[in-house]
Design a protein around this motif. Structure first.
Motif, short mmCIF file in Angstrom:
data_model
loop_
_atom_site.label_atom_id
_atom_site.label_comp_id
_atom_site.label_asym_id
_atom_site.label_seq_id
_atom_site.Cartn_x
_atom_site.Cartn_y
_atom_site.Cartn_z
N ALA A 46 -3.50 -4.16 -8.66
CA ALA A 46 -2.63 -4.73 -9.68
C ALA A 46 -1.58 -3.74 -10.16
CB ALA A 46 -3.46 -5.23 -10.85
N SER A 47 -1.98 -2.49 -10.38
CA SER A 47 -1.06 -1.50 -10.92
C SER A 47 -0.35 -0.68 -9.85
CB SER A 47 -1.80 -0.55 -11.87
OG SER A 47 -2.69 0.29 -11.14
N GLY A 48 -0.94 -0.64 -8.65
CA GLY A 48 -0.39 0.20 -7.59
C GLY A 48 -0.77 1.66 -7.72
N GLU A 49 -1.64 1.99 -8.69
CA GLU A 49 -2.01 3.38 -8.93
C GLU A 49 -3.09 3.82 -7.94
OE1 GLU A 49 -3.54 6.25 -12.60
OE2 GLU A 49 -3.53 4.08 -12.83
N VAL A 50 -2.90 5.02 -7.38
CA VAL A 50 -3.88 5.63 -6.48
C VAL A 50 -4.61 6.72 -7.25
CG1 VAL A 50 -4.22 6.93 -4.35
CG2 VAL A 50 -2.50 5.11 -4.44
N THR A 51 -5.93 6.61 -7.32
CA THR A 51 -6.73 7.55 -8.12
C THR A 51 -7.92 8.06 -7.33
OG1 THR A 51 -8.07 5.75 -9.03
CG2 THR A 51 -6.08 6.37 -10.26
N GLU A 52 -8.62 8.99 -7.93
CA GLU A 52 -9.88 9.54 -7.42
C GLU A 52 -9.76 10.14 -6.02
OE1 GLU A 52 -13.33 7.00 -8.14
OE2 GLU A 52 -12.03 5.69 -9.33
N PRO A 53 -8.69 10.90 -5.73
CA PRO A 53 -8.59 11.50 -4.40
C PRO A 53 -9.69 12.53 -4.15
CG PRO A 53 -6.95 12.44 -5.86
CD PRO A 53 -7.59 11.31 -6.61
N VAL A 54 -10.20 12.55 -2.95
CA VAL A 54 -11.21 13.52 -2.57
C VAL A 54 -10.96 13.93 -1.12
CG1 VAL A 54 -12.84 11.69 -1.91
CG2 VAL A 54 -13.69 13.98 -2.39
N ARG A 55 -11.06 15.21 -0.84
CA ARG A 55 -10.88 15.71 0.52
C ARG A 55 -12.19 15.63 1.29
NH1 ARG A 55 -6.28 16.84 3.19
NH2 ARG A 55 -7.10 18.78 4.03
N VAL A 56 -12.10 15.26 2.56
CA VAL A 56 -13.27 15.19 3.42
C VAL A 56 -13.04 16.07 4.64
CG1 VAL A 56 -14.00 12.91 2.63
CG2 VAL A 56 -12.38 13.10 4.52
N SER A 57 -14.07 16.24 5.45
CA SER A 57 -14.01 17.23 6.52
C SER A 57 -13.32 16.73 7.78
CB SER A 57 -15.43 17.69 6.88
OG SER A 57 -16.21 16.60 7.32
N GLY B 167 -13.29 -2.97 -2.57
CA GLY B 167 -14.36 -2.84 -3.54
C GLY B 167 -14.94 -4.20 -3.86
N LYS B 168 -16.12 -4.22 -4.44
CA LYS B 168 -16.81 -5.48 -4.72
C LYS B 168 -16.03 -6.37 -5.67
CE LYS B 168 -21.41 -7.15 -6.01
NZ LYS B 168 -22.78 -6.75 -6.43
N ASP B 169 -15.19 -5.76 -6.54
CA ASP B 169 -14.44 -6.54 -7.54
C ASP B 169 -13.18 -7.19 -6.98
OD1 ASP B 169 -12.75 -4.38 -7.16
OD2 ASP B 169 -12.94 -3.62 -9.21
N SER B 170 -12.86 -6.94 -5.72
CA SER B 170 -11.66 -7.49 -5.07
C SER B 170 -10.37 -7.02 -5.74
CB SER B 170 -11.69 -9.03 -5.04
OG SER B 170 -12.79 -9.50 -4.30
N GLU B 171 -10.45 -5.97 -6.54
CA GLU B 171 -9.28 -5.44 -7.24
C GLU B 171 -8.93 -4.03 -6.81
OE1 GLU B 171 -10.15 -5.77 -11.37
OE2 GLU B 171 -10.16 -7.96 -11.36
N HIS B 172 -9.80 -3.41 -6.02
CA HIS B 172 -9.58 -2.03 -5.60
C HIS B 172 -9.80 -1.91 -4.09
CE1 HIS B 172 -10.42 -1.64 -9.92
NE2 HIS B 172 -9.65 -0.57 -9.86
N LEU B 173 -9.02 -1.01 -3.49
CA LEU B 173 -9.12 -0.73 -2.06
C LEU B 173 -9.43 0.75 -1.84
CD1 LEU B 173 -6.09 -2.58 -0.41
CD2 LEU B 173 -8.47 -2.77 0.35
N LEU B 174 -10.38 1.02 -0.95
CA LEU B 174 -10.59 2.39 -0.49
C LEU B 174 -9.51 2.71 0.53
CD1 LEU B 174 -12.44 4.96 -0.38
CD2 LEU B 174 -13.61 3.84 1.55
N VAL C 226 -8.67 5.69 -4.12
CA VAL C 226 -8.87 4.30 -4.50
C VAL C 226 -7.55 3.74 -5.02
CG1 VAL C 226 -10.07 2.72 -6.05
CG2 VAL C 226 -11.30 4.66 -5.03
N LEU C 227 -7.16 2.57 -4.51
CA LEU C 227 -5.95 1.88 -4.97
C LEU C 227 -6.32 0.76 -5.92
CD1 LEU C 227 -2.88 1.12 -4.78
CD2 LEU C 227 -3.54 -0.40 -2.88
N ASP C 228 -5.74 0.79 -7.13
CA ASP C 228 -5.80 -0.34 -8.04
C ASP C 228 -4.68 -1.29 -7.62
OD1 ASP C 228 -5.08 -2.05 -10.29
OD2 ASP C 228 -6.46 -0.85 -11.47
N VAL D 151 0.87 -1.17 0.00
CA VAL D 151 0.00 0.00 0.00
C VAL D 151 0.91 1.23 0.00
CG1 VAL D 151 -1.74 1.29 1.30
CG2 VAL D 151 -1.86 -1.22 1.18
N PRO D 152 0.70 2.20 -0.90
CA PRO D 152 1.57 3.37 -0.96
C PRO D 152 1.77 4.03 0.40
CG PRO D 152 0.11 3.35 -2.84
CD PRO D 152 -0.35 2.23 -1.93
N SER D 153 2.96 4.51 0.62
CA SER D 153 3.35 5.03 1.92
C SER D 153 2.38 6.10 2.43
CB SER D 153 4.76 5.63 1.83
OG SER D 153 5.19 6.06 3.10
#
Length: 228
Positions: free
Chosen positions: A203-214, A183-190, A199-201, A173-175
């Protein structure tokens, strides 16, 4: 219902349970509650010693008790029954696979924390050791686990991992990021990092869809809903 702190929240994509601590100096006073119809339905009373509830793939509820292992909730009788394979272990919670195999951690948050597995037939075994594991999150397909680390020891222990169920590391998991739920597909982690979700893919190690929360988030339970 009086306010309480959450000890954990868990779910199987359809059913969600939480543990509620009324006295934070004594976390074993938890009650266990199910989130149903927008309400909290009590499943185990405060003072029962049951904490860290979880939901199996079949919707069955379980919880753990200090120095007493794991208990499953019998829907028919409304009673909690001990799982013999768990013995008298003190565990942080259990992740269940659909074949009835359970995964947990002993010696949590220590350099000797160890992934264990057990089944209802009495077999229990150590799988692998990784420093400072706190919990494990089991992927819906039952083939992978994500480890979690408490924030207080992350700098000393490194980062979280994705493992096969035999304890082999398949991805880091990225530092700085903390796994929250699969996720339901067992391929992504919140993931969460401070006040950011992403969201972490795996297989690729790519982190995408960042969103700030309160606020900072430390736990989550999947709730995918019915198939379209």
């Amino acid at each position: 219902m009086q306010p309480f702190a959450l000890s954990n929240v868990a779910g199987n994509g359809d059913r969600v349970v939480i543990g509620g601590v009324r006295d934070e100096s004594d976390p074993y006073t938890d009650g266990v509650y199910e989130v149903a119809g927008g309400r909290l339905v009590q499943v185990a009373t405060p003072g029962s010693g049951l904490y860290a509830p979880s939901v199996g793939p079949d919707g069955s509820l379980s919880a753990v008790r200090p120095k007493a292992g794991v208990f499953r909730f019998d829907e028919g009788s409304g009673r909690w029954r001990h799982v013999p394979a768990s013995g008298t272990l003190t565990l942080p919670g259990v992740a269940w696979r659909d074949d009835g195999q359970g995964f947990s951690v002993v010696r949590v948050n220590s350099p000797r924390s160890t992934l264990i597995t057990f089944a209802r037939d009495g077999r229990r075994q150590d799988v692998a050791s990784f420093p400072c594991m706190n919990l494990v999150l089991l992927a819906p397909d039952g083939e992978a686990l994500a480890t979690t680390l408490p924030a207080s020891v992350r700098k000393r222990c490194g980062d979280a991992h994705v493992l096969t169920t035999d304890g082999t590391i398949v991805a880091d998991v990225p530092s700085g990021w903390e796994p929250l739920a699969w996720g339901k597909d067992s391929e992504h982690l919140l993931l969460a990092r401070s006040r950011t979700l992403a969201v972490l893919d795996v297989a690729s190690g790519e982190v995408t869809e960042p969103v700030r929360v309160s606020t900072e988030l430390w736990m989550a339970a999947p709730l995918w809903g019915s198939p379209a």
